[in-house]
Design a protein around this motif. Structure first.
Motif, PDB file in Angstrom:
ATOM      1  N   MET A 100       0.823  -1.208   0.000  1.00  0.00           N
ATOM      2  CA  MET A 100       0.000   0.000   0.000  1.00  0.00           C
ATOM      3  C   MET A 100       0.861   1.265   0.000  1.00  0.00           C
ATOM      4  O   MET A 100       0.456   2.308  -0.520  1.00  0.00           O
ATOM      5  N   ARG A 101       2.063   1.186   0.586  1.00  0.00           N
ATOM      6  CA  ARG A 101       2.969   2.346   0.559  1.00  0.00           C
ATOM      7  C   ARG A 101       3.382   2.656  -0.869  1.00  0.00           C
ATOM      8  O   ARG A 101       3.487   3.831  -1.267  1.00  0.00           O
ATOM      9  N   ALA A 102       3.628   1.598  -1.678  1.00  0.00           N
ATOM     10  CA  ALA A 102       4.015   1.822  -3.067  1.00  0.00           C
ATOM     11  C   ALA A 102       2.870   2.466  -3.842  1.00  0.00           C
ATOM     12  O   ALA A 102       3.090   3.334  -4.707  1.00  0.00           O
ATOM     13  N   ILE A 103       1.635   2.069  -3.548  1.00  0.00           N
ATOM     14  CA  ILE A 103       0.486   2.660  -4.237  1.00  0.00           C
ATOM     15  C   ILE A 103       0.352   4.127  -3.879  1.00  0.00           C
ATOM     16  O   ILE A 103       0.083   4.983  -4.749  1.00  0.00           O
ATOM     17  N   ARG A 104       0.533   4.448  -2.620  1.00  0.00           N
ATOM     18  CA  ARG A 104       0.472   5.854  -2.213  1.00  0.00           C
ATOM     19  C   ARG A 104       1.583   6.649  -2.915  1.00  0.00           C
ATOM     20  O   ARG A 104       1.384   7.810  -3.327  1.00  0.00           O
ATOM     21  N   HIS A 105       2.766   6.011  -3.064  1.00  0.00           N
ATOM     22  CA  HIS A 105       3.875   6.668  -3.738  1.00  0.00           C
ATOM     23  C   HIS A 105       3.534   6.930  -5.209  1.00  0.00           C
ATOM     24  O   HIS A 105       3.838   7.989  -5.767  1.00  0.00           O
ATOM     25  N   ILE A 106       2.890   5.940  -5.852  1.00  0.00           N
ATOM     26  CA  ILE A 106       2.471   6.095  -7.258  1.00  0.00           C
ATOM     27  C   ILE A 106       1.510   7.264  -7.389  1.00  0.00           C
ATOM     28  O   ILE A 106       1.634   8.101  -8.313  1.00  0.00           O
ATOM     29  N   LEU A 107       0.526   7.340  -6.488  1.00  0.00           N
ATOM     30  CA  LEU A 107      -0.457   8.423  -6.551  1.00  0.00           C
ATOM     31  C   LEU A 107       0.208   9.784  -6.355  1.00  0.00           C
ATOM     32  O   LEU A 107      -0.134  10.766  -7.030  1.00  0.00           O
ATOM     33  N   ARG A 108       1.180   9.827  -5.456  1.00  0.00           N
ATOM     34  CA  ARG A 108       1.865  11.101  -5.196  1.00  0.00           C
ATOM     35  C   ARG A 108       2.704  11.523  -6.391  1.00  0.00           C
ATOM     36  O   ARG A 108       2.677  12.706  -6.810  1.00  0.00           O
ATOM     37  N   LEU A 109       3.459  10.613  -6.978  1.00  0.00           N
ATOM     38  CA  LEU A 109       4.284  10.948  -8.137  1.00  0.00           C
ATOM     39  C   LEU A 109       3.423  11.336  -9.339  1.00  0.00           C
ATOM     40  O   LEU A 109       3.770  12.243 -10.100  1.00  0.00           O
ATOM     41  N   HIS A 110       2.294  10.615  -9.519  1.00  0.00           N
ATOM     42  CA  HIS A 110       1.400  10.947 -10.640  1.00  0.00           C
ATOM     43  C   HIS A 110       0.820  12.343 -10.475  1.00  0.00           C
ATOM     44  O   HIS A 110       0.685  13.100 -11.465  1.00  0.00           O
ATOM     45  N   ALA A 111       0.489  12.715  -9.238  1.00  0.00           N
ATOM     46  CA  ALA A 111      -0.054  14.054  -8.984  1.00  0.00           C
ATOM     47  C   ALA A 111       0.987  15.137  -9.235  1.00  0.00           C
ATOM     48  O   ALA A 111       0.643  16.277  -9.592  1.00  0.00           O
ATOM     49  N   SER A 112       2.276  14.789  -9.090  1.00  0.00           N
ATOM     50  CA  SER A 112       3.348  15.775  -9.324  1.00  0.00           C
ATOM     51  C   SER A 112       3.687  15.932 -10.795  1.00  0.00           C
ATOM     52  O   SER A 112       4.553  16.748 -11.163  1.00  0.00           O
ATOM     53  N   GLY A 113       3.048  15.102 -11.664  1.00  0.00           N
ATOM     54  CA  GLY A 113       3.265  15.242 -13.099  1.00  0.00           C
ATOM     55  C   GLY A 113       4.248  14.268 -13.686  1.00  0.00           C
ATOM     56  O   GLY A 113       4.592  14.377 -14.879  1.00  0.00           O
ATOM     57  N   ALA A 114       4.738  13.299 -12.911  1.00  0.00           N
ATOM     58  CA  ALA A 114       5.693  12.312 -13.419  1.00  0.00           C
ATOM     59  C   ALA A 114       4.990  11.382 -14.411  1.00  0.00           C
ATOM     60  O   ALA A 114       3.803  11.079 -14.285  1.00  0.00           O
ATOM     61  N   SER A 115       5.733  10.908 -15.400  1.00  0.00           N
ATOM     62  CA  SER A 115       5.181  10.003 -16.395  1.00  0.00           C
ATOM     63  C   SER A 115       5.068   8.597 -15.810  1.00  0.00           C
ATOM     64  O   SER A 115       5.731   8.259 -14.809  1.00  0.00           O
ATOM     65  N   ASP A 116       4.261   7.777 -16.469  1.00  0.00           N
ATOM     66  CA  ASP A 116       4.096   6.409 -15.985  1.00  0.00           C
ATOM     67  C   ASP A 116       5.405   5.635 -16.037  1.00  0.00           C
ATOM     68  O   ASP A 116       5.721   4.857 -15.145  1.00  0.00           O
ATOM     69  N   ARG A 117       6.188   5.871 -17.094  1.00  0.00           N
ATOM     70  CA  ARG A 117       7.449   5.157 -17.235  1.00  0.00           C
ATOM     71  C   ARG A 117       8.421   5.546 -16.123  1.00  0.00           C
ATOM     72  O   ARG A 117       9.082   4.678 -15.525  1.00  0.00           O
ATOM     73  N   SER A 118       8.522   6.835 -15.817  1.00  0.00           N
ATOM     74  CA  SER A 118       9.455   7.289 -14.771  1.00  0.00           C
ATOM     75  C   SER A 118       9.005   6.818 -13.394  1.00  0.00           C
ATOM     76  O   SER A 118       9.826   6.488 -12.529  1.00  0.00           O
ATOM     77  N   ILE A 119       7.684   6.768 -13.185  1.00  0.00           N
ATOM     78  CA  ILE A 119       7.188   6.266 -11.898  1.00  0.00           C
ATOM     79  C   ILE A 119       7.572   4.802 -11.739  1.00  0.00           C
ATOM     80  O   ILE A 119       8.007   4.363 -10.670  1.00  0.00           O
ATOM     81  N   GLY A 120       7.471   4.045 -12.834  1.00  0.00           N
ATOM     82  CA  GLY A 120       7.848   2.646 -12.770  1.00  0.00           C
ATOM     83  C   GLY A 120       9.314   2.459 -12.442  1.00  0.00           C
ATOM     84  O   GLY A 120       9.669   1.569 -11.656  1.00  0.00           O
ATOM     85  N   ARG A 121      10.182   3.283 -13.046  1.00  0.00           N
ATOM     86  CA  ARG A 121      11.611   3.170 -12.745  1.00  0.00           C
ATOM     87  C   ARG A 121      11.884   3.549 -11.292  1.00  0.00           C
ATOM     88  O   ARG A 121      12.752   2.959 -10.642  1.00  0.00           O
ATOM     89  N   THR A 122      11.139   4.520 -10.771  1.00  0.00           N
ATOM     90  CA  THR A 122      11.381   4.980  -9.394  1.00  0.00           C
ATOM     91  C   THR A 122      11.024   3.917  -8.360  1.00  0.00           C
ATOM     92  O   THR A 122      11.771   3.680  -7.405  1.00  0.00           O
ATOM     93  N   ILE A 123       9.872   3.252  -8.567  1.00  0.00           N
ATOM     94  CA  ILE A 123       9.429   2.294  -7.545  1.00  0.00           C
ATOM     95  C   ILE A 123       9.823   0.855  -7.896  1.00  0.00           C
ATOM     96  O   ILE A 123       9.576  -0.071  -7.126  1.00  0.00           O
ATOM     97  N   GLY A 124      10.439   0.677  -9.087  1.00  0.00           N
ATOM     98  CA  GLY A 124      10.883  -0.659  -9.481  1.00  0.00           C
ATOM     99  C   GLY A 124       9.746  -1.557  -9.930  1.00  0.00           C
ATOM    100  O   GLY A 124       9.744  -2.754  -9.621  1.00  0.00           O
ATOM    101  N   ALA A 125       8.796  -0.979 -10.666  1.00  0.00           N
ATOM    102  CA  ALA A 125       7.664  -1.762 -11.174  1.00  0.00           C
ATOM    103  C   ALA A 125       7.505  -1.532 -12.668  1.00  0.00           C
ATOM    104  O   ALA A 125       8.016  -0.550 -13.226  1.00  0.00           O
ATOM    105  N   ALA A 126       6.813  -2.422 -13.338  1.00  0.00           N
ATOM    106  CA  ALA A 126       6.566  -2.283 -14.770  1.00  0.00           C
ATOM    107  C   ALA A 126       5.606  -1.127 -15.028  1.00  0.00           C
ATOM    108  O   ALA A 126       4.786  -0.766 -14.182  1.00  0.00           O
ATOM    109  N   ARG A 127       5.710  -0.564 -16.208  1.00  0.00           N
ATOM    110  CA  ARG A 127       4.829   0.537 -16.582  1.00  0.00           C
ATOM    111  C   ARG A 127       3.364   0.103 -16.568  1.00  0.00           C
ATOM    112  O   ARG A 127       2.482   0.873 -16.159  1.00  0.00           O
TER     113      ARG A 127
END
Length: 357
Positions: free
Chosen positions: A1-28
């Motif tokens: 759930m922490r990773a999901i919250r991190h995804i939501l926060r990065l997406h709200a900051s304008g990060a792309s899906d690909r960059s969010i995946g590289r940041t948290i170590g998950a597939a796009r």
């Protein structure tokens, strides 16, 4: 759930899906799926402070659609349909037409048949075969014997157990006889017909040598006296074929069940005569026939009375029995001559009247 919250926060900051995946170590694709679920659940960053991980998981990953075990369309009473299938002339097409008449938005024919077969697979093995009411009765002797003590000498004799099972209703008849010889074999049939109160179209024996010389699907060779029995009751004899287990599955399962049900319940009883043993067997068989069948929700007797009895042919005016009217002694190999008796057995409307010998 922490990773999901991190995804939501990065997406709200304008990060792309690909960059969010590289940041948290998950597939796009994982990031995209998470964001899609969040949008469907109406969640945006920042999430409410009181939103716990359990609630967040429930909102994002709750199963949609119909719950497991439920179906979208109304269903018929499958057990009632299984009973109806045993009536002569009833087909799956007729049952589906009646179902759609009651439920216009119900299942199509193909899905209806699939669900019906799925229900039938949950029945006992012999119930899976479609036996038409009044068509066949399966007969055989049990491999297990019943000990009977001679009250005069204390000698223990062993009686055979004759078992008959109707195909459609599983209605069962059983009795003890001293031997498997022809006189006992034929007299057991006579009492069986009287117990049933009618005659089915076919008798299916398991190739007992006393009654069947040669088994054949098209032209079985029967013992002459057994043939006279068939002519007297106007019934066909269709012996099971060797190496054809489906021919005899009904009676084999019936015999096995009778062994456990009858012998198991009588194991602590000591019998001093064949009549005493048969009276006890009749009580146990009546109890067995009155017990509800699993999944069908109806007993063998109820199924017999409502579905099978009306389809049986009428009994002849006179029973067929040995000329001297008595059963042979233990171990006798004499072949009796058979005639129509002027004093037939009483009607076996109850289990207590089923034994006439």
């Amino acid at each position: 759930m922490r990773a999901i919250r991190h995804i939501l926060r990065l997406h709200a900051s304008g990060a792309s899906d690909r960059s969010i995946g590289r940041t948290i170590g998950a597939a796009r694709s994982t990031v995209q799926d998470t964001l899609k679920r969040a949008k469907a659940a109406g969640l945006t960053w920042p999430v409410p402070a009181d939103l716990t991980d359990a609630v967040l998981e429930q909102r994002l990953f709750a199963r949609s659609g119909v719950k497991t075990g439920l179906r979208r369309r109304p269903e018929p009473d499958w057990a009632a349909l299984a009973r109806e299938m045993k009536r002569p002339g009833v087909t799956m097409t007729i049952l589906h037409e009646e179902y759609r008449a009651a439920y216009p938005e119900g299942y199509g024919y193909s899905r209806f048949c699939d669900l019906m077969r799925e229900f039938e697979r949950r029945l006992s093995p012999t119930m899976r075969q479609n036996h038409v009411a009044g068509d066949k009765v399966f007969v055989d002797y049990s491999g297990k014997k019943l000990p009977i003590v001679d009250p005069a000498t204390g000698e223990v004799r062993y009686a055979e157990i004759f078992v008959a099972v109707l195909g459609a209703s599983n209605f069962t008849y059983a009795e003890a006889t001293w031997t498997q010889t022809l006189p006992d074999w034929i007299e057991a049939h006579v009492r069986m017909f009287r117990f049933l109160g009618g005659v089915p179209r076919l008798v299916v024996p398991d190739n007992l040598k006393s009654g069947v010389h040669k088994a054949s699907f098209y032209d079985p060779e029967l013992n002459r006296s057994y043939g006279k029995l068939a002519a007297h009751y106007d019934v066909g004899i269709l012996p099971t074929r060797s190496r054809k287990p489906r021919d005899k599955s009904k009676v084999e399962v019936g015999v096995r069940f009778a062994q456990f049900y009858i012998l198991g319940r009588l194991r602590n009883h000591t019998f001093f005569s064949l009549a005493e043993a048969n009276a006890a067997i009749a009580g146990v068989v009546e109890r067995m026939n009155a017990a509800p069948l699993r999944r069908l929700g109806i007993s063998r007797r109820e199924l017999f009375e409502t579905v099978e009895r009306p389809t049986l042919a009428a009994l002849p005016a006179q029973d067929m029995s040995s000329r001297n009217g008595s059963s042979p002694a233990l171990g006798s190999t004499t072949t009796s001559r058979w005639t129509a008796s002027s004093t037939p057995c009483p009607s076996a409307s109850s289990a207590s009247k089923s034994m006439c010998a």
